[in-house]
Design a protein around this motif. Structure first.
Motif, PDB file in Angstrom:
ATOM      1  N   ILE A 136       0.824  -1.218   0.000  1.00  6.39           N
ATOM      2  CA  ILE A 136       0.000   0.000   0.000  1.00  6.39           C
ATOM      3  C   ILE A 136       0.855   1.264   0.000  1.00  6.39           C
ATOM      4  O   ILE A 136       0.323   2.367   0.118  1.00  6.39           O
ATOM      5  N   GLY A 137       2.179   1.097  -0.115  1.00  5.12           N
ATOM      6  CA  GLY A 137       3.015   2.263  -0.360  1.00  5.12           C
ATOM      7  C   GLY A 137       3.977   2.679   0.731  1.00  5.12           C
ATOM      8  O   GLY A 137       4.683   3.680   0.568  1.00  5.12           O
ATOM      9  N   PHE A 138       4.040   1.971   1.841  1.00  2.00           N
ATOM     10  CA  PHE A 138       4.987   2.350   2.898  1.00  2.00           C
ATOM     11  C   PHE A 138       6.408   1.960   2.491  1.00  2.00           C
ATOM     12  O   PHE A 138       6.637   0.881   1.935  1.00  2.00           O
ATOM     13  N   HIS A 139       7.351   2.840   2.780  1.00  2.00           N
ATOM     14  CA  HIS A 139       8.745   2.585   2.445  1.00  2.00           C
ATOM     15  C   HIS A 139       9.331   1.518   3.372  1.00  2.00           C
ATOM     16  O   HIS A 139       8.889   1.340   4.509  1.00  2.00           O
ATOM     17  N   ASP A 140      10.340   0.839   2.859  1.00  2.00           N
ATOM     18  CA  ASP A 140      10.983  -0.215   3.650  1.00  2.00           C
ATOM     19  C   ASP A 140      11.597   0.340   4.935  1.00  2.00           C
ATOM     20  O   ASP A 140      11.542  -0.300   5.989  1.00  2.00           O
ATOM     21  N   SER A 141      12.190   1.524   4.837  1.00  2.00           N
ATOM     22  CA  SER A 141      12.829   2.114   6.018  1.00  2.00           C
ATOM     23  C   SER A 141      11.809   2.387   7.119  1.00  2.00           C
ATOM     24  O   SER A 141      12.096   2.206   8.307  1.00  2.00           O
TER      25      SER A 141
END
Length: 236
Positions: A136-141
């Motif tokens: 859904i678009g959350f960054h890995d960091s």
């Protein structure tokens, strides 16, 4: 000085305990005048001084050496632990420190491995959640940081509970005063647990750091395949 030993009449006021059997067999507590008369001498081998504030021992030794040097008096001051009579205490203390550090190191390693394994298992169980979050678009960091923050919070709560339990157990042990009958001792030594808040604090920080590192390592090893795993389950 002489090689004679006098025979004198004394009033026995009580019995003293030397703690060690070898010392207990030849220990006599008496006034300086009485002992000098018994040994037929006016000399004094050494004085033992008990300070009301032991933290000033080094300062006293330094001032005494300066005084003896200025007065040109052949006197030497030392801590009782550094005296030959304190050799047994010193060697025993060093041995106990080595044993303590060895046990603490083993426990720290085992605890660290347990924490790492626990967070690896936690990440495995939440692989779908990680994949969905990435999808859904959350960054890995951000995902890694959220797991690291969760690990730090869990570790903080665990260390607070563990420290409280440890302090409570230590207080009970110190109150009960469990006797220890050592070899060569005439009287038991009461077992006591030293409470060092610095050790508790450093250990807590160490466990929190291990938890965060474990969570980050586990996340980085799983985050690459989490999306694929999630999509496969969703298509099924």
């Amino acid at each position: 000085k002489s090689n004679f030993v006098n025979s004198i009449d004394v009033n026995v006021l009580g019995i003293a305990d030397g703690y060690f059997r070898d010392l207990d067999n030849r220990l006599v507590l008496a006034s300086l005048e009485t002992l000098q008369s018994l040994l037929d001498t006016k000399d004094v081998t050494y004085f033992a001084i008990q300070l009301s504030d032991p933290s000033k021992t080094d300062e006293l030794l330094r001032d005494f050496e300066i005084f003896a040097h200025e007065k040109q008096v052949d006197l030497k001051a030392t801590k009782w632990q550094d005296h030959p009579y304190g050799d047994l205490y010193h060697r025993t203390n060093v041995y106990l420190i080595y044993v303590r550090n060895f046990i603490a190191t083993i426990l720290l390693i085992l605890s660290g491995l347990s924490v790492l394994a626990a967070f690896i298992k936690l990440v495995d169980e939440r692989t779908r959640e990680i994949g969905t979050t990435r999808a859904i678009g959350f960054h890995d960091s951000y995902i890694v940081m959220s797991f690291a923050a969760e690990a730090a919070m869990i570790a903080l709560i665990a260390t607070i509970v563990g420290t409280t339990t440890s302090l409570f157990a230590s207080a009970i042990i110190n109150y009960v005063a469990v006797p220890y009958y050592g070899v060569g001792l005439t009287e038991p030594i009461h077992f006591r647990v030293a409470i060092d808040l610095g050790v508790y604090g450093s250990t807590a920080l160490c466990f929190i750091a291990i938890s965060v590192i474990g969570a980050v390592v586990a996340m980085r090893s799983k985050i690459a395949s989490s999306v694929v795993h999630n999509l496969t389950d969703a298509g099924a």
